[in-house]
Design an enzyme around this catalytic site. Sequence first.
Site, PDB file in Angstrom:
ATOM      1  N   ASP A 547       0.844  -1.197   0.000  1.00  0.00           N
ATOM      2  CA  ASP A 547       0.000   0.000   0.000  1.00  0.00           C
ATOM      3  C   ASP A 547       0.875   1.241   0.000  1.00  0.00           C
ATOM      4  O   ASP A 547       2.087   1.164   0.246  1.00  0.00           O
ATOM      5  CB  ASP A 547      -0.934  -0.025   1.223  1.00  0.00           C
ATOM      6  CG  ASP A 547      -0.160  -0.198   2.517  1.00  0.00           C
ATOM      7  OD1 ASP A 547       0.607   0.710   2.872  1.00  0.00           O
ATOM      8  OD2 ASP A 547      -0.292  -1.265   3.172  1.00  0.00           O
ATOM      9  N   GLU A 627      21.997 -21.803 -18.796  1.00  0.00           N
ATOM     10  CA  GLU A 627      21.064 -20.848 -18.183  1.00  0.00           C
ATOM     11  C   GLU A 627      21.806 -19.662 -17.585  1.00  0.00           C
ATOM     12  O   GLU A 627      21.361 -18.523 -17.666  1.00  0.00           O
ATOM     13  CB  GLU A 627      20.222 -21.549 -17.107  1.00  0.00           C
ATOM     14  CG  GLU A 627      19.091 -22.367 -17.707  1.00  0.00           C
ATOM     15  CD  GLU A 627      18.306 -23.125 -16.646  1.00  0.00           C
ATOM     16  OE1 GLU A 627      17.086 -23.231 -16.799  1.00  0.00           O
ATOM     17  OE2 GLU A 627      18.916 -23.620 -15.680  1.00  0.00           O
TER      18      GLU A 627
END
Length: 742
Positions: A547, A627
Site C-alpha cells: 500500500d 542458463e
Amino acid sequence: MGLPITFDEAHKAFTIQTRNSTYQFMVDTYGTLLHLYYGRKTAGCMDFLLTCQDRGFSGNIYDAGENRAYSYDALPMEFPVFGNGDLRAPALSIQNHDGSLACDLRYAGYEIREGKYALPGLPAVYVDQEQEAAMQEAAQEDQQAATLEVTLKDQASGALCRLLYGVLPELDIITRSVRIENTGSASFTLKKLLPCSIDFLPGAYDVLSFYGRHGYERKLQCTSVRHGAFSIGSRRGTSSHQYNPLLILAEKETNEDYGSCWAAEFVWSGEFSALCEKDQFDSIRFQMGLAGEDFSYPLQPGESLYAPEVILSFSRAGLSGLSRNLHETVRRHVCRGYWRDRVRPVLLNSWEAFYFDFSGKDMIALGEQAKSVGVDLLVMDDGWFGERSDDFRGLGDWNVNEEKLGGTLSAMVEEINRMGLMFGIWVEPEMVNENSRLYREHPDWALKIQGRDPVRARNQLVLDFSRKEVRDHIFAQITTMLDSANIEYVKWDYNRSIVDVPSRDGKGRGAMLYDYMLGVYEFLERLVQRYPKLLIEGCSGGGGRFDAGMLYYTPQIWCSDNTDAVDRLVIQHGTSFGYPLSSMGAHVSVVPNEQNGRVTPLDMRFAVAATGGFGYELDRGKVSEEEKAVIRQQIEEFKQMAAFVVEGDYYRLTDPGEEEHAVSCITAKDGSEALLTAITLDNHCNNPVFYAKARGLTSGAMYENEEDGKQYPADALMEIGFPVPQSNQLVYRTYRWHLIRR
Ligand code: GLA
C-alpha cells in the site's frame, strides 16, 4: 492567476482545479457542506445540479423549519455524519459521552494556502523543495501544490473537524484527510472516520476492486454498481492480501484508453474499509477510510486524531490514464529517499535457494554465483539470527547466529563486498516466537488478551508496536546488527494477520491498531532517517501490506510469494492499477515453480520480472551453465533498459487473467523509446492472428525495432500493432519489441 483552489463568496463554493479535473463543494444556508461536482474540468458553480423535493422518510434538519423538501438524506454531502438526517453510510460517527450517536457539523471557516499539507506521524503525499522549485519555474501559480482546510464544528460535543484537501494540479491528484479535535468538556468516541466520501449523481458505473489471498494478490474484479453496498476492507491488522486499499469507480464502457474514472487509494497500511453504495435515489456514495465496524477511538477533551489520507484521481483517458496519474504520484510524491529516482540494484535472494538451511560458506558460494552472472546485491533471507533453524523459533532475537554463519556478520559481508557485491538482510521486527529469548523475558510485549489463549499464525505472535519500550528494544537490536556490517538493503517482512488485541486506557481494537500502525511508521521513520541510503523492501508474506503507506518508507515491496510467471502476470497486472512498476519486487525463480509446479521458459520469467524491483531467487544446484549465460545476458539487457522502464509510462493492453495474450507497453515519457511485450498464455489449433499494439509513441514518427533493425510507423503500431507470430508448439512464448524513435 491564483492558486488551484478558490472560494467563491457569492455561492460559498470551494473549487479545486487540476489539469483535467474540477472538484467542487459548497456551504449551504445552514452551514452544512454539500458536494457539488468531481469530474471533467469545467468552470462556474454547479449548484444548479442540486434538486430538492419532499421525500418520504427522509427527515429535515430542524433549522429548515417547515421546508420538508430539504433533506440531507437526499442531497449530495461533502462529509456525511451520522445525526443530521442523512441515513446513508456516514464518513464520521461520534458516540457522545451519554452514549448517544449524534453529530451535526456546521461550517466555521476555511484557509487556502500554498504547498501540500503534511500529517504528523503519518505517511502522506509530499512535494519536496526541489519539486516545489521546479513547479514554480515551469508552471503558472495555479499549477502549484496547495492546501485547503475547511473547519466544521459540532456545537453540542465540541468536535472540531478540519477537512484537509491537498492538490497536485499537474498530476490530477487531490488528497483528503481530516483532523478531529475534542474542544468540548466531555469525552466522546469516534466510531467511524473516513477521510474520503464522495457522492456521485445517478449514472451507470462499475466499481473495480483488487482481491486475493496469500500467493495470489490484487486480482482485478469489475462489478456493476447496483443497489446495496459494495464494500471491501480489512480486519486483519494490515491492509491485507485479501483486499487492497484501492477502489476505482468507472463509467460503464470505460476501458484502458477511454472513459471517465475515479480512483481512491489509501495511504495507510492498517485495517481499512471502502464502500460504493447506490442509494434509494440512485446516487452513489464512494468512500474510503479507517475500518468501519471495528474502528472506535476515544478522544478526551483537548485530544485530537488525524485520519490517514486518501489519494483521489480522475481521468477521462481511461484506466491506463488513471493509473499513470497514480504511478507518477506514488513514484515521486509518496516514495522517498536516495533510491526514489534511482535504478535499484539487481538482487539475488537466498530464500528459495536455501530456505532456513544454509551456512556462511553457502552464502558466499551463492554470492560467487550471483556475481558471475552480473547480480549487484546478495540478500540473506530468513534464518540468520537467534536460534532460527525453522519457523517455530527465534523471531525477536536479532542477534547474529555466528555459529551458523561460521564467523561474524561483518566478516561475511566484507567477503561479499570484496567480490563487488552489495549485501542485504531479512528482518521481521514486529514479530516474536514464543520460543525466543525476547518472549521468555517479556511475554507481555506480545499482543494477547488477558485470560485468553492467543491465535498463533506461522507459530508466531505480534509485538505490541504501539508501546514505545517495545519499539525501542527492537530498534536497538536491529540497529546494532545494521551498524555491525556494511548492509545496504533490508527486507522488512510481516508474516501474519493480527487477531488478539488487548484493550488499554479505554481503547478497543480499532484504536489500539491505529496506535500500532503509528508505532510501525515511527520505527520506520527512525530507520530511514538513520540510514538515508539504505534500500528497504517491504514484504508481508509477499504482498499482504502492499500500500501507499508502506511505500512512503520502503520504495519497493515484494509483490507476492508466488513467483510463477503466469500467476505473476495477473498479480502484477492488478497491482499496476494503483502502483508503479518501480514499486513491485519481482524475481525470476526456478522451474518447476516452487509454489505451483508450473514450468515456464526462462525468457518469459525474465520478461515478467524485469520491472523496477528486479532480481532472482535461484537454487544453487538447479541452474545450468547455459542458463547462467542467458541470465548474464538478461541482466545486461535489464540494465540497458532499466532507466526508462522504471521511469516510463506503463500501458496495459490486455488482461492476462482473462485473455490468451499478456500484452503491455512501457514507453519513455518523451516517446523516444518503448518496450512492447507480448506473451502467449494459451494456444489453439489454427488460431486467428493476434496483434500487439503499442502505446504512447510519437504520432507521425518512425520507430526502429532493435531486433530486426527495421523501421515501423508509430501510428500503425498504435492502431493495429505487430502480428504476434503463430506457434503450434508451446504456450508461454515471449515477444519483445524494443522500439527506438528515429
Ligand atoms: C515470507 C516472505 C518470503 C520469505 C519468508 C521467510 O513468506 O514473503 O519471501 O522471506 O517469509 O520466512
